[in-house]
Design a protein around this motif. Sequence first.
Motif, PDB file in Angstrom:
ATOM      1  N   GLY A   1      -6.846 -16.881   5.642  1.00 21.50           N
ATOM      2  CA  GLY A   1      -8.206 -17.404   5.523  1.00 21.50           C
ATOM      3  C   GLY A   1      -9.267 -16.348   5.271  1.00 21.50           C
ATOM      4  N   CYS A   2      -8.874 -15.209   4.693  1.00 26.12           N
ATOM      5  CA  CYS A   2      -9.851 -14.174   4.340  1.00 26.12           C
ATOM      6  C   CYS A   2      -9.252 -13.298   3.257  1.00 26.12           C
ATOM      7  CB  CYS A   2     -10.222 -13.332   5.566  1.00 26.12           C
ATOM      8  SG  CYS A   2      -8.819 -12.451   6.291  1.00 26.12           S
ATOM      9  N   GLU A   3     -10.094 -12.471   2.669  1.00 22.81           N
ATOM     10  CA  GLU A   3      -9.626 -11.517   1.651  1.00 22.81           C
ATOM     11  C   GLU A   3      -8.857 -10.389   2.330  1.00 22.81           C
ATOM     12  OE1 GLU A   3     -10.504 -11.571  -1.866  1.00 22.81           O
ATOM     13  OE2 GLU A   3     -10.914 -13.642  -1.246  1.00 22.81           O
ATOM     14  N   PHE A   4      -7.969  -9.749   1.592  1.00 24.73           N
ATOM     15  CA  PHE A   4      -7.322  -8.538   2.101  1.00 24.73           C
ATOM     16  C   PHE A   4      -6.967  -7.643   0.931  1.00 24.73           C
ATOM     17  CE2 PHE A   4      -4.040 -11.854   1.754  1.00 24.73           C
ATOM     18  CZ  PHE A   4      -3.110 -11.256   0.909  1.00 24.73           C
ATOM     19  N   GLN A   5      -6.851  -6.351   1.227  1.00 26.47           N
ATOM     20  CA  GLN A   5      -6.381  -5.407   0.210  1.00 26.47           C
ATOM     21  C   GLN A   5      -4.871  -5.288   0.319  1.00 26.47           C
ATOM     22  OE1 GLN A   5      -8.542  -2.048   1.598  1.00 26.47           O
ATOM     23  NE2 GLN A   5     -10.445  -2.620   0.605  1.00 26.47           N
ATOM     24  N   ILE A   6      -4.252  -4.789  -0.735  1.00 25.96           N
ATOM     25  CA  ILE A   6      -2.797  -4.598  -0.722  1.00 25.96           C
ATOM     26  C   ILE A   6      -2.529  -3.102  -0.741  1.00 25.96           C
ATOM     27  CG2 ILE A   6      -0.646  -5.015  -1.970  1.00 25.96           C
ATOM     28  CD1 ILE A   6      -2.134  -7.595  -3.065  1.00 25.96           C
ATOM     29  N   SER A   7      -1.713  -2.658   0.210  1.00 23.69           N
ATOM     30  CA  SER A   7      -1.410  -1.226   0.323  1.00 23.69           C
ATOM     31  C   SER A   7      -0.662  -0.741  -0.906  1.00 23.69           C
ATOM     32  CB  SER A   7      -0.565  -0.991   1.569  1.00 23.69           C
ATOM     33  OG  SER A   7      -0.034   0.303   1.552  1.00 23.69           O
ATOM     34  N   ASP A   8      -0.956   0.513  -1.313  1.00 26.92           N
ATOM     35  CA  ASP A   8      -0.203   1.153  -2.403  1.00 26.92           C
ATOM     36  C   ASP A   8       1.254   1.354  -1.988  1.00 26.92           C
ATOM     37  OD1 ASP A   8      -2.642   1.319  -3.627  1.00 26.92           O
ATOM     38  OD2 ASP A   8      -2.999   3.407  -3.033  1.00 26.92           O
ATOM     39  N   LEU A   9       1.491   1.425  -0.685  1.00 23.00           N
ATOM     40  CA  LEU A   9       2.843   1.672  -0.181  1.00 23.00           C
ATOM     41  C   LEU A   9       3.433   0.376   0.385  1.00 23.00           C
ATOM     42  CD1 LEU A   9       1.931   4.948   1.740  1.00 23.00           C
ATOM     43  CD2 LEU A   9       3.067   4.811  -0.488  1.00 23.00           C
ATOM     44  N   LEU A  10       3.169  -0.743  -0.289  1.00 26.50           N
ATOM     45  CA  LEU A  10       3.637  -2.045   0.212  1.00 26.50           C
ATOM     46  C   LEU A  10       5.160  -2.034   0.402  1.00 26.50           C
ATOM     47  CD1 LEU A  10       2.662  -4.940   0.875  1.00 26.50           C
ATOM     48  CD2 LEU A  10       3.290  -5.570  -1.455  1.00 26.50           C
ATOM     49  N   ARG A  11       5.575  -2.491   1.583  1.00 33.36           N
ATOM     50  CA  ARG A  11       6.998  -2.471   1.925  1.00 33.36           C
ATOM     51  C   ARG A  11       7.521  -3.914   1.963  1.00 33.36           C
ATOM     52  NH1 ARG A  11       8.211  -1.003   8.083  1.00 33.36           N
ATOM     53  NH2 ARG A  11      10.401  -1.568   8.227  1.00 33.36           N
TER      54      ARG A  11
END
Length: 220
Positions: free
Chosen positions: A207-217
């Motif tokens: 229910g909100c915005e989020f960023q995506i990590s460059d190191l997404l696992r």
Amino acid sequence: MGMGIDIRNRIAKRAAEEIKDGMVVNLGIGIPSLVPNYLPEQMNVIFHAENGITGMGPSPMKGEEDENLCNAGGFPVTVIEGASYCDSAISFGMIRRGRVDMTVLGSLEVSEKGDLANWIVPGKKVPGMGGAMELAQKAKIVIVVMSHTDKHGKAKIVSECSLPLTSSSCVNIIITEMAAFQVTTEGLVLTEIFTPHTIEEIKAKTGCEFQISDLLRIID
């Protein structure tokens, strides 16, 4: 609909990765109580219960329970060598002095700023805020483990909590059956996805915005 035990264990296993050697850790009831099952054998961790145990061990075998020995949720526990008992005033003194390194607890809602709302269940009689308020404020690291949505499919990770807050901007990490997020000063960062979930699905159910990590696992 409750989560299956496999999913609950998967969340607990991920939460256990955050625990470092020598920590004093307070575990909430529910999924948090599964966390000790996933710690490496040689790791020294002291588990604290706010009803006055420092040094909880694993759950007792059936028939081995001691009726006088339970955690804050009233469930039977064991103690490790060197454990100690105190009254709840001392136990909360330990929490308020910042002696607890980490708390792992459930929640009904968490906001993108890390506000925690976990003490009041709408339409239910509630026992009161309990120890969560102190723990959320004073533990050095606060990890929330919960389902991504409620039983009606509504997001539990929101831009603003609609339920009364237990404590504001206190949560560091959120772990659900779908994903793990870090709470940063710039908002939420998606750091991990559990298969088979996708970023699109997580976006739709958050229910909100989020960023995506460059190191997404991606966790299988």
